[in-house]
Design a protein around this motif. Structure first.
Motif, PDB file in Angstrom:
ATOM      1  N   MET A  23       0.836  -1.209   0.000  1.00  0.00           N
ATOM      2  CA  MET A  23       0.000   0.000   0.000  1.00  0.00           C
ATOM      3  C   MET A  23       0.864   1.249   0.000  1.00  0.00           C
ATOM      4  O   MET A  23       0.590   2.215  -0.724  1.00  0.00           O
ATOM      5  N   GLY A  64       0.967   3.357  -3.292  1.00  0.00           N
ATOM      6  CA  GLY A  64       0.295   4.628  -3.040  1.00  0.00           C
ATOM      7  C   GLY A  64       1.078   5.831  -3.531  1.00  0.00           C
ATOM      8  O   GLY A  64       0.519   6.920  -3.664  1.00  0.00           O
ATOM      9  N   SER A  78      -3.881   6.143  -6.714  1.00  0.00           N
ATOM     10  CA  SER A  78      -4.757   6.420  -5.584  1.00  0.00           C
ATOM     11  C   SER A  78      -4.788   5.224  -4.638  1.00  0.00           C
ATOM     12  O   SER A  78      -4.582   4.077  -5.070  1.00  0.00           O
ATOM     13  N   PRO A  79      -5.041   5.452  -3.338  1.00  0.00           N
ATOM     14  CA  PRO A  79      -5.133   4.334  -2.403  1.00  0.00           C
ATOM     15  C   PRO A  79      -6.168   3.288  -2.812  1.00  0.00           C
ATOM     16  O   PRO A  79      -5.960   2.098  -2.582  1.00  0.00           O
ATOM     17  N   GLY A 123      -4.409   9.699   0.664  1.00  0.00           N
ATOM     18  CA  GLY A 123      -2.967   9.453   0.672  1.00  0.00           C
ATOM     19  C   GLY A 123      -2.323   9.976   1.938  1.00  0.00           C
ATOM     20  O   GLY A 123      -1.428   9.342   2.511  1.00  0.00           O
TER      21      GLY A 123
END
Length: 248
Positions: free
Chosen positions: A34, A38, A42-43, A102
């Protein structure tokens, strides 16, 4: 972006590293994935990328050992709270401003890394467990739904219960598996599930498993404690970069 050589190179390297961290420490694959993905997307997209490798590696982890049924009976309120809060909290990750999500991801990584580096000695009395478990599950699910990171506060809480080492590893696998399934359900519930991203995520399984294998070999040759310290310093810098990103 998903058909470029650069993207696929980054994908392989990210999940190879994330798998290696999990192979050495027993956790960290979704957190590393992640954080690094990231930086590029986008997450919500990063979550879609980590679903399949996270699911496969965590099912593998929670299936090893003979504690699954006792752990499910003991911690089902916590796991249920994680599942519900994550699924219904995914709207934040999917629809919020990517800059804000983020930032939230960066803060979550930074807080976890700092907590683990300081390693405070905390113990939770057994009499508090029935009350705390669903609360911890709810908080973990809300943070997971907002950031895609599912270590806080579940991991420190489970460590504070003084579980047997094998039971702790298996319980972390159970918690992470439930979180991963809930993330997928949340993406579908919010209408953000894309079949193409599912396919890309499936390709990430191989480097993640290869990284785990390398990590397990490496664990026998280096100090797991020192490796974890290096990993947490890296994670704190990564979290700081994500958190400060909107202002840099």
């Amino acid at each position: 972006m998903y058909d470029s050589f650069f993207f696929w190179t980054v994908l392989v390297l990210v999940f190879l590293l994330a798998g290696l961290v999990k192979g050495v420490t027993g956790m960290g694959l979704p957190t590393v994935a992640m954080g690094l993905m990231g930086l590029l997307m986008s997450p919500a997209e990063a979550v879609a990328m980590l679903l399949m490798p996270s699911l496969v590696t965590n099912v593998w982890q929670c299936a090893s050992g003979g504690h699954a049924l006792p752990l499910l009976r003991r911690f089902w309120p916590m796991l249920l709270a994680i599942a519900l809060a994550t699924t219904f909290g995914m709207g934040v990750l999917v629809y919020a401003d990517p800059t804000k999500t983020g930032f939230a991801l960066g803060v979550a990584l930074l807080l976890y890394a700092l907590y683990a580096l300081l390693a405070p000695s905390v113990q939770v009395p057994a009499r508090w467990e029935r009350l705390l478990s669903p609360v911890i599950g709810l908080l973990t699910g809300l943070i997971t739904g907002a950031t895609g990171v599912f270590v806080m506060p579940a991991v420190p809480y489970l460590q504070a219960l003084n579980l047997d080492k094998d039971a702790l590893v298996q319980m972390l696998g159970l918690s992470f598996t439930i979180s991963t399934l809930a993330l997928g359900a949340g993406l579908y519930w919010q209408g953000a599930w894309q079949l193409g991203l599912f396919g890309v995520s499936s390709w990430a399984i191989a480097p993640a498993l290869a990284g785990m294998w390398l990590g397990q070999l490496l664990r026998a040759r280096i100090s797991a404690k020192r490796f974890k310290q290096i990993f947490l310093v890296f994670l704190s810098l990564l979290g700081l970069q994500l958190a400060l990103g909107p202002w840099l």
